[in-house]
Design a protein around this motif. Structure first.
Motif, PDB file in Angstrom:
ATOM      1  N   MET A   2      -2.759 -15.208   0.841  1.00  0.00           N
ATOM      2  CA  MET A   2      -2.436 -13.820   1.158  1.00  0.00           C
ATOM      3  C   MET A   2      -3.442 -12.888   0.500  1.00  0.00           C
ATOM      4  O   MET A   2      -3.942 -13.154  -0.604  1.00  0.00           O
ATOM      5  CB  MET A   2      -1.020 -13.494   0.689  1.00  0.00           C
ATOM      6  N   THR A   3      -3.772 -11.790   1.178  1.00  0.00           N
ATOM      7  CA  THR A   3      -4.641 -10.753   0.637  1.00  0.00           C
ATOM      8  C   THR A   3      -3.871  -9.437   0.609  1.00  0.00           C
ATOM      9  O   THR A   3      -2.784  -9.320   1.172  1.00  0.00           O
ATOM     10  CB  THR A   3      -5.902 -10.585   1.486  1.00  0.00           C
ATOM     11  N   ARG A   4      -4.463  -8.439  -0.029  1.00  0.00           N
ATOM     12  CA  ARG A   4      -3.802  -7.126  -0.044  1.00  0.00           C
ATOM     13  C   ARG A   4      -3.677  -6.548   1.365  1.00  0.00           C
ATOM     14  O   ARG A   4      -2.788  -5.740   1.623  1.00  0.00           O
ATOM     15  CB  ARG A   4      -4.544  -6.175  -0.975  1.00  0.00           C
ATOM     16  N   GLY A   5      -4.539  -6.967   2.265  1.00  0.00           N
ATOM     17  CA  GLY A   5      -4.427  -6.523   3.645  1.00  0.00           C
ATOM     18  C   GLY A   5      -3.174  -7.020   4.335  1.00  0.00           C
ATOM     19  O   GLY A   5      -2.774  -6.479   5.377  1.00  0.00           O
TER      20      GLY A   5
ATOM     21  N   PRO B 270      12.716  -2.785  -0.458  1.00  0.00           N
ATOM     22  CA  PRO B 270      11.313  -3.187  -0.314  1.00  0.00           C
ATOM     23  C   PRO B 270      10.443  -2.106   0.341  1.00  0.00           C
ATOM     24  O   PRO B 270       9.963  -2.253   1.475  1.00  0.00           O
ATOM     25  CB  PRO B 270      11.404  -4.448   0.558  1.00  0.00           C
ATOM     26  N   THR B 271      10.236  -1.023  -0.377  1.00  0.00           N
ATOM     27  CA  THR B 271       9.308   0.003   0.092  1.00  0.00           C
ATOM     28  C   THR B 271       7.885  -0.486  -0.089  1.00  0.00           C
ATOM     29  O   THR B 271       7.619  -1.445  -0.836  1.00  0.00           O
ATOM     30  CB  THR B 271       9.504   1.302  -0.698  1.00  0.00           C
ATOM     31  N   ALA B 272       6.947   0.174   0.557  1.00  0.00           N
ATOM     32  CA  ALA B 272       5.548  -0.230   0.447  1.00  0.00           C
ATOM     33  C   ALA B 272       5.078  -0.192  -1.005  1.00  0.00           C
ATOM     34  O   ALA B 272       4.366  -1.098  -1.473  1.00  0.00           O
ATOM     35  CB  ALA B 272       4.676   0.667   1.320  1.00  0.00           C
ATOM     36  N   ASP B 273       5.483   0.833  -1.755  1.00  0.00           N
ATOM     37  CA  ASP B 273       5.050   0.955  -3.146  1.00  0.00           C
ATOM     38  C   ASP B 273       5.629  -0.167  -4.005  1.00  0.00           C
ATOM     39  O   ASP B 273       4.928  -0.738  -4.847  1.00  0.00           O
ATOM     40  CB  ASP B 273       5.459   2.313  -3.722  1.00  0.00           C
ATOM     41  N   ARG B 274       6.914  -0.469  -3.811  1.00  0.00           N
ATOM     42  CA  ARG B 274       7.531  -1.526  -4.605  1.00  0.00           C
ATOM     43  C   ARG B 274       6.939  -2.894  -4.284  1.00  0.00           C
ATOM     44  O   ARG B 274       6.742  -3.725  -5.171  1.00  0.00           O
ATOM     45  CB  ARG B 274       9.040  -1.534  -4.379  1.00  0.00           C
ATOM     46  N   VAL B 275       6.690  -3.141  -3.014  1.00  0.00           N
ATOM     47  CA  VAL B 275       6.107  -4.427  -2.622  1.00  0.00           C
ATOM     48  C   VAL B 275       4.704  -4.558  -3.206  1.00  0.00           C
ATOM     49  O   VAL B 275       4.334  -5.616  -3.733  1.00  0.00           O
ATOM     50  CB  VAL B 275       6.101  -4.573  -1.094  1.00  0.00           C
ATOM     51  N   ALA B 276       3.923  -3.494  -3.147  1.00  0.00           N
ATOM     52  CA  ALA B 276       2.572  -3.536  -3.722  1.00  0.00           C
ATOM     53  C   ALA B 276       2.625  -3.783  -5.226  1.00  0.00           C
ATOM     54  O   ALA B 276       1.831  -4.560  -5.774  1.00  0.00           O
ATOM     55  CB  ALA B 276       1.834  -2.244  -3.421  1.00  0.00           C
TER      56      ALA B 276
END
Length: 243
Positions: free
Chosen positions: A65-68, A92-98
């Motif tokens: 997996m990559t950050r993309g 699971p918001t984008a910020d929390r997942v990141a």
């Protein structure tokens, strides 16, 4: 002990044989299907007869997996069928997942992340880790030197299509090369997650002790420890052929 029967499905044919003394289940399937095109993958290893299949039109692969891939991971974690079992890190918001998964993708934690691809299409993810790298979890498990695995089919259209055991099989083949000294793999799904438990059974895992696992949100989940005997199912790592 009687020899274990093996059946390899190839189109409309069923090729039959048995596991020879000292032979792994995977090696037996490869031998029985030696005159066909393609390598056997798991169908169902939970019964008295070990069942494999050759699927020339369906290739299941794992890639790092990559950050993309984080937007896709976020979307998968938001799917109700996934979120039911992966809810302990909060919404699971984008910020929390990141924040939670970015360091894993970057190689900054012991956990590694993989994207499941079916014929080149991303449909889900797998994460793995050496259990001993998480001492609190290692205290709860039967083999601290085992390789732990968690997985999910994220795309709703691929759920219920018999893909789960083949995802685990693809992961197992890769883990066998990356962790050649490991003699067991370990998964601990929630005791109520009947689908995951059935998938693990089909992939060759054996259910063991139930135990309570503390969660990040402060709750406790009752899980079922499931172990795969690597040598019995896959054989010595040096003898496995690359995909």
């Amino acid at each position: 002990m009687a020899a274990r029967p093996v059946v390899v499905r190839h189109g409309d044919r069923e090729l039959a044989g048995t596991v020879l003394p000292g032979e792994s289940w995977a090696a037996a399937a490869v031998r029985i299907a030696a005159e066909t095109d393609g390598e056997p993958v798991v169908d169902d290893l939970s019964g008295d007869t070990l069942r494999f299949g050759i699927e020339p039109d369906q290739r299941v692969d794992l890639r790092a997996m990559t950050r993309g891939d984080l937007p896709a991971l976020t979307r998968w974690l938001q799917e109700p069928h996934v979120q039911r079992w992966w809810h302990n890190d909060g919404e699971p918001t984008a910020d929390r997942v990141a924040a939670a998964y970015g360091p894993r993708v970057d190689g900054m934690t012991p956990t590694r992340m993989w994207v499941v691809e079916v014929n080149g299409r991303s449909v889900g993810f797998v994460q793995d880790y050496r259990i001993r790298d998480y001492p609190g979890f290692a205290l709860l498990t039967p083999d601290p030197d085992a390789i732990g695995v968690d997985y999910a089919i994220g795309e709703p259209g691929w759920v219920g299509r018999g893909l789960g055991a083949r995802v685990l099989w693809a992961w197992m083949r890769g883990a066998h090369r990356r962790f050649p000294a490991a003699t067991s793999y370990f998964a601990a799904p929630d005791h109520a997650n009947a689908v995951s438990l059935r998938i693990l059974d089909k992939a060759g895992f054996t259910q063991g002790t139930w135990f309570d696992e503390p969660q990040r949100d402060g709750t406790t989940a009752t899980v079922v420890g499931c172990t795969l005997d690597v040598r019995r199912v896959l054989g010595p790592a040096a003898l496995r052929r690359a995909p």
